[in-house]
Write an enzyme that holds these catalytic residues in place. Sequence first.
Site, PDB file in Angstrom:
ATOM      1  N   ASP A  20     -40.399   2.063   9.986  1.00 43.35           N
ATOM      2  CA  ASP A  20     -39.609   2.919  10.855  1.00 43.35           C
ATOM      3  C   ASP A  20     -39.294   2.022  12.044  1.00 43.35           C
ATOM      4  O   ASP A  20     -40.175   1.752  12.876  1.00 43.35           O
ATOM      5  CB  ASP A  20     -40.400   4.155  11.305  1.00 43.35           C
ATOM      6  CG  ASP A  20     -39.529   5.083  12.139  1.00 43.35           C
ATOM      7  OD1 ASP A  20     -38.668   4.578  12.875  1.00 43.35           O
ATOM      8  OD2 ASP A  20     -39.702   6.311  12.061  1.00 43.35           O
ATOM      9  N   HIS A  21     -38.044   1.552  12.127  1.00 39.66           N
ATOM     10  CA  HIS A  21     -37.783   0.497  13.100  1.00 39.66           C
ATOM     11  C   HIS A  21     -37.947   0.974  14.536  1.00 39.66           C
ATOM     12  O   HIS A  21     -38.097   0.157  15.433  1.00 39.66           O
ATOM     13  CB  HIS A  21     -36.408  -0.153  12.870  1.00 39.66           C
ATOM     14  CG  HIS A  21     -35.255   0.706  13.242  1.00 39.66           C
ATOM     15  ND1 HIS A  21     -34.711   1.630  12.394  1.00 39.66           N
ATOM     16  CD2 HIS A  21     -34.539   0.789  14.386  1.00 39.66           C
ATOM     17  CE1 HIS A  21     -33.720   2.242  12.998  1.00 39.66           C
ATOM     18  NE2 HIS A  21     -33.589   1.750  14.205  1.00 39.66           N
ATOM     19  N   HIS A  23     -37.897   9.163  12.960  1.00 38.18           N
ATOM     20  CA  HIS A  23     -37.908   8.513  14.272  1.00 38.18           C
ATOM     21  C   HIS A  23     -38.424   9.421  15.403  1.00 38.18           C
ATOM     22  O   HIS A  23     -39.308   9.035  16.165  1.00 38.18           O
ATOM     23  CB  HIS A  23     -36.501   8.021  14.637  1.00 38.18           C
ATOM     24  CG  HIS A  23     -35.884   7.134  13.599  1.00 38.18           C
ATOM     25  ND1 HIS A  23     -36.585   6.149  12.950  1.00 38.18           N
ATOM     26  CD2 HIS A  23     -34.633   7.074  13.098  1.00 38.18           C
ATOM     27  CE1 HIS A  23     -35.780   5.528  12.099  1.00 38.18           C
ATOM     28  NE2 HIS A  23     -34.593   6.074  12.166  1.00 38.18           N
TER      29      HIS A  23
END
Length: 481
Positions: free
Chosen positions: A177-178, A240
Site C-alpha cells: 500500500d504505497h 489507503h
Amino acid sequence: MVSRVIPVEPFDLVIFGGTGDLSRRKILPGLFRRFCDGQFAGESRIIGAARGDLSTDDFRQFVSESIDEFGGVDSCSAGTKAAFLDILRFVSVDAKGEGGWEDLKAIVRPDAVRAFYFSVSPALFGDLARQLTSHDLADGQARIVVEKPFGHDLKTAKALNAVLAAHFDEHQIYRIDHYLGKETVQNLMAVRFGNMLFEPLWNSQYVDHIQITVAETVGVEGRGEYYDRSGAMRDMVQNHLMQLLCLIAMEPPAKFEPDAVRDEKLKVIRALEPVDWHHVVRGQYSEAGDANGYREAVGDPRSTTESFIALKTHISNWRWAGTPFYLRTGKKLRARASEIAVVFKDAPHSIFGAEAGRHRNALIIRLQPNEGMTLDVTIKEPGPGGMRLLDVPLDMSFAEALSGAEVPDAYERLIMDVIRGNQTLFMRSDEVEAAWAWTDPIIEGWTARKDVPKPYDAGSAGPEDSLMLMHRDGRRWREIR
Ligand code: NAP
C-alpha cells in the site's frame, strides 16, 4: 542535512509486468533513484519479465526512456545511468504458459536476495506464485511483492490469500500500500511515539474528532473500466484511508517491528463500528454539459459507481469511544490535497467570554502537496482593542525543515524494505481481510438500497450532502485547497 543511505544486500529483483505502466512510471525510475543514491551494494540485478518479445537491449531502451521521463534526478551522471542500465536484464515469460521459465531460472542467482514483484493483474498472482515454486525459483527466503487491488471483497481477498499461502509463507508476502511508504505517514508514527507532547492528549477526552481527506483533481483517466468496477470505497477507503486511520488510532506498539505494528493496526480495524447508512455519502462528478462527466469517462450512462465518498465511523475502544472519525476521498475535486486533521476539543472554560469566539487546536498532517505538519494555536490578535483571539498555524514543511535531505518516493522506500526483509510497512493477510470485513456490509447496504450517488460539479468539494454529514454534528470539513 545530508541523508544517510544504508546500502542493501546484493539482490535479484524480477519485475513481472516490467513493461507495464506502473513499472514505467514508478518502479523502474524509483529503483534508478536508489541506485543513484548509492543504495545498491555489490552486484544487484533487475530483471524485467513479461510476455512481450523484447531483447535485454530493448528493455534497457524502454527503461532509459522511463528514467528520462519520470526519473527526476538531475544530479546523476550519464555514467551512473549507463551503469544502472547495465544491471538490467529481460526475460520473455508467460505467467500462464511454460515458455521462458527455464530462461528466468538460468538468470536468477541462488545466492542473492531474491524478490519477485507481481506488477501484473491480480488475476495472474496465483499463476505466478505456482510457476515460481514449481520451477524452483523461490526458496524459503524469496520474497514476493503484490500490488493493489488485493481482492474485490472479503471472499476474493480470502481466496487470493489462500492461493499465495499455498506457495509462500506470510513472512515472504509483501502487500504494497504505497501510502505507507510516504514520508509523512511514517512521520506520523515518529510524531506520535517519539514525542511526549501529543500522546497524553491522543484520546477521546481531548480529541473532538478526526478528519481524513484524500482529494484528487484527476478523474478516472485511462482507468475507467477498472475504476467503474471498484469505486472510491474499494479503490481508496478500504486500503489507503483505512491504513491512515489505523496509524492515527492505534495503541503504541511495544517495538517498531513488523508484527508489533501490524497487530496494533489490526486491533483498530476490528474495533471499527459498522457504519450507519445515514453516515455515508456517495457522489459522482459531472462536468458542464456532461461531456467529461464520470459516466462519459467510464462509458456507461447508467453507472452508479461512486467517484466520491464521505463517511463517519467510530472506534469502539477505551481510547476512542465518543470521538468520530470522518473520512472522505474523491476524484475531480477542487484541489489535490491529502491530510489528516486531529481536531482537539474546546478549552473547558473561556476566561475571555463569549465574544472571544470558539477556538480549537488542530494538528494537521499534510501528505500532499508540501508534506509537513501544522499545529493551529490560539493567540491574542495583535494591537489595541481588548482581548480578541486568533488561530495561527505553527507550520512545518518537511522540505524546508529537512532541506538538503533526499526524501525517497514511497515506491523506492518500500522496494528497499522488501530487499531488507522488513515487512513493517506492508499489510498482513489478516489486516486486509479485516478491512474487507468492515467494508463489505457498507457496500452491500447501498447495493441493496439501490443507492444512486449524488452528482457534484468537477472542481468542487464534493456533494452538498457530504458537508451536511459534518454540519449535522456541529462540525465542518477543512477546506480543500
Ligand atoms: P499494465 O500497464 O496493463 O501492464 C501489465 C504488465 O503485465 C505488462 O508488462 C504486460 O506485458 C504484463 N503481462 C500481462 N499478462 C502477462 C502474462 N500472462 N504473463 C506475464 N506478464 C504479463 O498494468 P499496470 O498499470 O502496470 O498495473 C500492474 C499492476 O499494478 C496491477 O495489479 C494494477 O492494479 C497495479 N497498480 C497499478 C497502478 C498504476 O498506476 N498503473 C497503480 C496501483 C496499482 P505483456 O503484455 O507483454 O505480457
